[in-house]
Write a protein that holds these residues in place. Structure first.
Motif, mmCIF file in Angstrom:
data_model
loop_
_atom_site.group_PDB
_atom_site.id
_atom_site.type_symbol
_atom_site.label_atom_id
_atom_site.label_comp_id
_atom_site.label_asym_id
_atom_site.label_seq_id
_atom_site.Cartn_x
_atom_site.Cartn_y
_atom_site.Cartn_z
ATOM 1 N N GLN A 184 -23.065 0.563 -15.510
ATOM 2 C CA GLN A 184 -22.409 0.378 -14.221
ATOM 3 C C GLN A 184 -21.583 1.605 -13.856
ATOM 4 O O GLN A 184 -21.635 2.104 -12.739
ATOM 5 N N SER A 185 -20.822 2.125 -14.824
ATOM 6 C CA SER A 185 -20.018 3.329 -14.609
ATOM 7 C C SER A 185 -19.563 3.857 -15.963
ATOM 8 O O SER A 185 -19.633 3.149 -16.970
ATOM 9 N N ARG A 236 -28.316 3.014 -6.658
ATOM 10 C CA ARG A 236 -29.768 3.048 -6.464
ATOM 11 C C ARG A 236 -30.062 4.118 -5.418
ATOM 12 O O ARG A 236 -29.441 4.157 -4.351
ATOM 13 N N ARG A 284 -20.631 6.908 -11.465
ATOM 14 C CA ARG A 284 -21.052 5.565 -11.080
ATOM 15 C C ARG A 284 -22.561 5.548 -10.837
ATOM 16 O O ARG A 284 -23.147 6.559 -10.478
ATOM 17 N N THR A 285 -23.131 4.369 -11.026
ATOM 18 C CA THR A 285 -24.569 4.218 -10.832
ATOM 19 C C THR A 285 -24.856 3.660 -9.442
ATOM 20 O O THR A 285 -24.265 2.663 -9.034
ATOM 21 N N VAL A 288 -30.010 2.240 -15.514
ATOM 22 C CA VAL A 288 -30.184 0.840 -15.161
ATOM 23 C C VAL A 288 -29.272 -0.069 -15.986
ATOM 24 O O VAL A 288 -28.917 -1.174 -15.546
ATOM 25 N N ALA A 289 -28.837 0.396 -17.157
ATOM 26 C CA ALA A 289 -27.993 -0.414 -18.040
ATOM 27 C C ALA A 289 -26.515 -0.081 -17.909
ATOM 28 O O ALA A 289 -25.685 -0.718 -18.549
ATOM 29 N N PRO A 295 -32.010 3.467 -10.202
ATOM 30 C CA PRO A 295 -30.625 3.758 -10.566
ATOM 31 C C PRO A 295 -30.461 5.206 -11.029
ATOM 32 O O PRO A 295 -31.298 5.756 -11.747
ATOM 33 N N LEU A 349 -21.026 -1.196 -19.209
ATOM 34 C CA LEU A 349 -22.427 -1.562 -19.065
ATOM 35 C C LEU A 349 -22.583 -2.656 -18.010
ATOM 36 O O LEU A 349 -21.634 -3.358 -17.662
ATOM 37 N N THR A 350 -23.789 -2.796 -17.495
ATOM 38 C CA THR A 350 -24.057 -3.846 -16.509
ATOM 39 C C THR A 350 -23.908 -5.230 -17.134
ATOM 40 O O THR A 350 -23.705 -6.219 -16.416
ATOM 41 N N SER A 351 -23.990 -5.305 -18.442
ATOM 42 C CA SER A 351 -23.803 -6.581 -19.145
ATOM 43 C C SER A 351 -22.346 -7.005 -19.179
ATOM 44 O O SER A 351 -22.033 -8.142 -19.533
#
Length: 262
Positions: free
Chosen positions: A81-82, A136, A133-134, A78-79, A149, A44-46
């Motif tokens: 990352q990969s 934009r 992978r995310t 959006v939440a 995203p 997660l992006t977190s």
């Protein structure tokens, strides 16, 4: 006479639309496309990492992750990352690679003659680990600066990544009435589903370059080494349209220079 002619033309147009013969707009339609995987690791992006069975909603760029306690968490791109997945569990809808491949030996003027269509061959390896992978993305709208995203599957190494987005397309098959069974000599429209690949180049800057014409656009991206890349593909009998071949080409291009000029 002119009135009669116009009436006949209008009637034929109405009939064509009713039979699904209304031109390019009716030739293919995007379908809801989900894929289920037995196992996954999600970053997660977190910074948190989660694991469990995963359901990927491709159209919406959303994943549903089943946790050890059987609760289901929903994450939009959006939440995320990969994430990496394996153990694809097909929903048995039998997707075709393409029209000509699917019809060879499987029906004779009539879709789904007596045998089921052949499923897409590259999906048989359920042990294959696939990485998403995310990025934009402007959703292929070159006239818009808005980017959101979205999930892209990574097919090559870096620093420039070959990316893929898959979509499910419904295509019609128009049957000749000579094959019978449809009454009054009228053709009948039936449909089959096809997985369509769209390729992109993920640049180190984080931008996504669309490869609408993979050969032309890829050679333009690596223009300084275009002749070497084209010769490499020719020597190794690689095409610019198949995912596996294109991944080899991008890996080779990466070995020649670090970053293409978009």
């Amino acid at each position: 006479m002119k009135t009669l002619l116009h009436s006949c033309r209008a009637g034929l147009l109405t009939l064509a639309l009713a039979l699904g013969l209304g031109g390019p707009a009716a030739a293919q339609q995007r379908q809801t496309f989900t894929q289920q995987f037995a196992g996954s690791t999600v970053l997660l992006t977190s910074g948190d990492t989660l694991q469990g069975p995963l359901l990927l909603h491709r159209n919406e760029d959303v994943i549903l992750l089943t946790m050890p306690d059987n609760t289901v968490n929903t994450f939009s791109a959006v939440a995320v990352q990969s994430f990496a997945v394996k153990g694809q569990q097909d929903d048995r809808r039998n997707y075709y690679d393409d029209f000509f491949d699917s019809r060879s030996g499987y029906y004779y003027g009539n879709p789904y003659y007596n045998m089921p269509p052949r499923p897409r061959r590259e999906r048989r390896d359920t042990s294959l680990v696939r990485v998403f992978r995310t990025f934009r993305w402007n959703h292929d709208n070159d006239y818009s600066d808005f980017k959101s995203p979205a999930f892209f599957e990574q097919l090559s190494g870096g620093p420039n990544l070959l990316l893929r987005r898959e979509s499910l397309i419904e295509r019609p098959v128009y049957n000749n009435p000579m094959y019978g069974g449809y009454g009054y000599g009228m053709p009948r429209t039936m449909y089959y589903n096809e997985i369509r690949d769209a390729f992109y180049l993920g640049l180190p800057s984080g931008n996504v370059l669309s490869l609408r014409n993979p050969k032309k656009d890829l050679l333009a991206a690596f223009r300084q080494h275009a002749k070497q890349i084209e010769q490499y593909a020719k020597d190794n009998r690689l095409t610019f349209t198949e995912a596996r071949d294109l991944a080899f080409i991008v890996n080779y291009a990466n070995s020649l220079q670090k970053e293409p000029k978009p």
